[in-house]
Design a protein around this motif. Structure first.
Motif, mmCIF file in Angstrom:
data_model
loop_
_atom_site.group_PDB
_atom_site.id
_atom_site.type_symbol
_atom_site.label_atom_id
_atom_site.label_comp_id
_atom_site.label_asym_id
_atom_site.label_seq_id
_atom_site.Cartn_x
_atom_site.Cartn_y
_atom_site.Cartn_z
ATOM 1 N N ILE A 29 0.840 -1.201 0.000
ATOM 2 C CA ILE A 29 0.000 0.000 0.000
ATOM 3 C C ILE A 29 0.874 1.249 0.000
ATOM 4 O O ILE A 29 0.594 2.219 -0.706
ATOM 5 C CB ILE A 29 -0.972 -0.007 1.202
ATOM 6 C CG1 ILE A 29 -2.022 -1.099 1.026
ATOM 7 C CG2 ILE A 29 -1.630 1.360 1.393
ATOM 8 C CD1 ILE A 29 -2.865 -1.353 2.253
ATOM 9 N N MET A 30 1.945 1.211 0.771
ATOM 10 C CA MET A 30 2.860 2.352 0.818
ATOM 11 C C MET A 30 3.471 2.608 -0.559
ATOM 12 O O MET A 30 3.654 3.761 -0.958
ATOM 13 C CB MET A 30 3.963 2.097 1.847
ATOM 14 C CG MET A 30 3.454 2.002 3.265
ATOM 15 S SD MET A 30 4.687 1.402 4.419
ATOM 16 C CE MET A 30 5.696 2.867 4.588
ATOM 17 N N LEU A 31 3.768 1.557 -1.274
ATOM 18 C CA LEU A 31 4.371 1.691 -2.600
ATOM 19 C C LEU A 31 3.351 2.138 -3.641
ATOM 20 O O LEU A 31 3.644 2.988 -4.478
ATOM 21 C CB LEU A 31 4.998 0.360 -3.019
ATOM 22 C CG LEU A 31 5.761 0.383 -4.329
ATOM 23 C CD1 LEU A 31 7.073 1.128 -4.165
ATOM 24 C CD2 LEU A 31 6.027 -1.024 -4.800
ATOM 25 N N MET A 32 2.155 1.598 -3.560
ATOM 26 C CA MET A 32 1.144 1.882 -4.573
ATOM 27 C C MET A 32 0.487 3.252 -4.391
ATOM 28 O O MET A 32 -0.057 3.800 -5.339
ATOM 29 C CB MET A 32 0.076 0.787 -4.564
ATOM 30 C CG MET A 32 0.610 -0.545 -5.044
ATOM 31 S SD MET A 32 -0.539 -1.900 -4.813
ATOM 32 C CE MET A 32 -1.761 -1.537 -6.051
ATOM 33 N N ASN A 33 0.529 3.798 -3.194
ATOM 34 C CA ASN A 33 -0.077 5.096 -2.927
ATOM 35 C C ASN A 33 0.937 5.986 -2.206
ATOM 36 O O ASN A 33 0.768 6.282 -1.017
ATOM 37 C CB ASN A 33 -1.353 4.923 -2.112
ATOM 38 C CG ASN A 33 -2.158 6.186 -2.033
ATOM 39 O OD1 ASN A 33 -1.823 7.185 -2.653
ATOM 40 N ND2 ASN A 33 -3.221 6.156 -1.250
ATOM 41 N N PRO A 34 1.983 6.412 -2.898
ATOM 42 C CA PRO A 34 3.079 7.128 -2.238
ATOM 43 C C PRO A 34 2.723 8.512 -1.705
ATOM 44 O O PRO A 34 3.459 9.060 -0.901
ATOM 45 C CB PRO A 34 4.136 7.230 -3.335
ATOM 46 C CG PRO A 34 3.395 7.120 -4.612
ATOM 47 C CD PRO A 34 2.209 6.240 -4.323
ATOM 48 N N ALA A 87 1.176 7.985 5.507
ATOM 49 C CA ALA A 87 1.232 8.156 6.965
ATOM 50 C C ALA A 87 0.481 7.049 7.698
ATOM 51 O O ALA A 87 1.017 6.442 8.636
ATOM 52 C CB ALA A 87 0.683 9.524 7.357
ATOM 53 N N THR A 88 -0.736 6.749 7.300
ATOM 54 C CA THR A 88 -1.524 5.706 7.957
ATOM 55 C C THR A 88 -0.886 4.343 7.750
ATOM 56 O O THR A 88 -0.765 3.557 8.686
ATOM 57 C CB THR A 88 -2.968 5.701 7.427
ATOM 58 O OG1 THR A 88 -3.534 6.993 7.634
ATOM 59 C CG2 THR A 88 -3.815 4.665 8.136
ATOM 60 N N GLN A 102 4.663 0.153 11.267
ATOM 61 C CA GLN A 102 5.492 0.225 12.474
ATOM 62 C C GLN A 102 4.895 -0.636 13.591
ATOM 63 O O GLN A 102 5.623 -1.350 14.287
ATOM 64 C CB GLN A 102 5.665 1.681 12.932
ATOM 65 C CG GLN A 102 6.437 2.551 11.965
ATOM 66 C CD GLN A 102 7.859 2.093 11.704
ATOM 67 O OE1 GLN A 102 8.492 1.413 12.516
ATOM 68 N NE2 GLN A 102 8.395 2.443 10.542
ATOM 69 N N ASN A 103 3.577 -0.601 13.756
ATOM 70 C CA ASN A 103 2.924 -1.431 14.770
ATOM 71 C C ASN A 103 3.064 -2.910 14.445
ATOM 72 O O ASN A 103 3.389 -3.729 15.309
ATOM 73 C CB ASN A 103 1.447 -1.061 14.899
ATOM 74 C CG ASN A 103 1.239 0.302 15.525
ATOM 75 O OD1 ASN A 103 2.071 0.787 16.283
ATOM 76 N ND2 ASN A 103 0.129 0.931 15.190
#
Length: 136
Positions: A59-64, A68-69, A75-76
């Motif tokens: 998700i971090m890669l696909m929606n750069p 934040a979320t 991290q959790n």
């Protein structure tokens, strides 16, 4: 970088989804974050701790533009997974993944997580995974 796509295949580039209507070759001329459709995990396949971690990083890669979320979820999740990991190789891999994400090397983190899938599979199947120090 040259990328070849088959007809109907998708590629995710910097948050945009592109679909090829025929066989095509693309050349990326600058730095771009991309993910081929073959490496995209569906939500229903995120059914183990590492696969869930992979999904979050994906998700971090696909929606750069909105990480934040996803970063908070990562991290959790990574912290909880590190806390319960007993296998030395898995633990080292998880720490490497955390470092990759923390230094914004998200694509490399996805590859590193995929490399840990076989270890997780053996652990979940009840098999004993031998770490390199135990094998010596």
């Amino acid at each position: 970088m040259h990328i070849s796509l088959r007809a109907g295949e998708k590629i995710y580039i910097n948050g945009a989804v592109l679909c090829a209507d025929r066989k095509v070759s693309l050349e990326l001329l600058n730095d771009a974050t991309f993910l081929l459709e073959a490496h995209v995990m569906k939500v229903e396949d995120a059914n183990t701790p590492l696969r869930q971690l992979y999904f979050i990083v994906q998700i971090m890669l696909m929606n750069p533009t909105d990480t934040a979320t996803a970063n908070e979820m990562f991290q959790n999740s990574i912290q909880r997974t590190i806390e319960v990991a007993e296998n030395v190789t898995l633990l080292a891999g998880l720490k490497a993944v955390k470092n990759l994400v923390d230094t914004n090397r998200v694509f490399e983190a996805l590859k590193a997580i995929r490399m840990l899938f076989p270890i997780e599979g053996k652990i979940l199947a009840g098999g004993r995974v031998t770490s390199p120090t135990q094998a010596a």
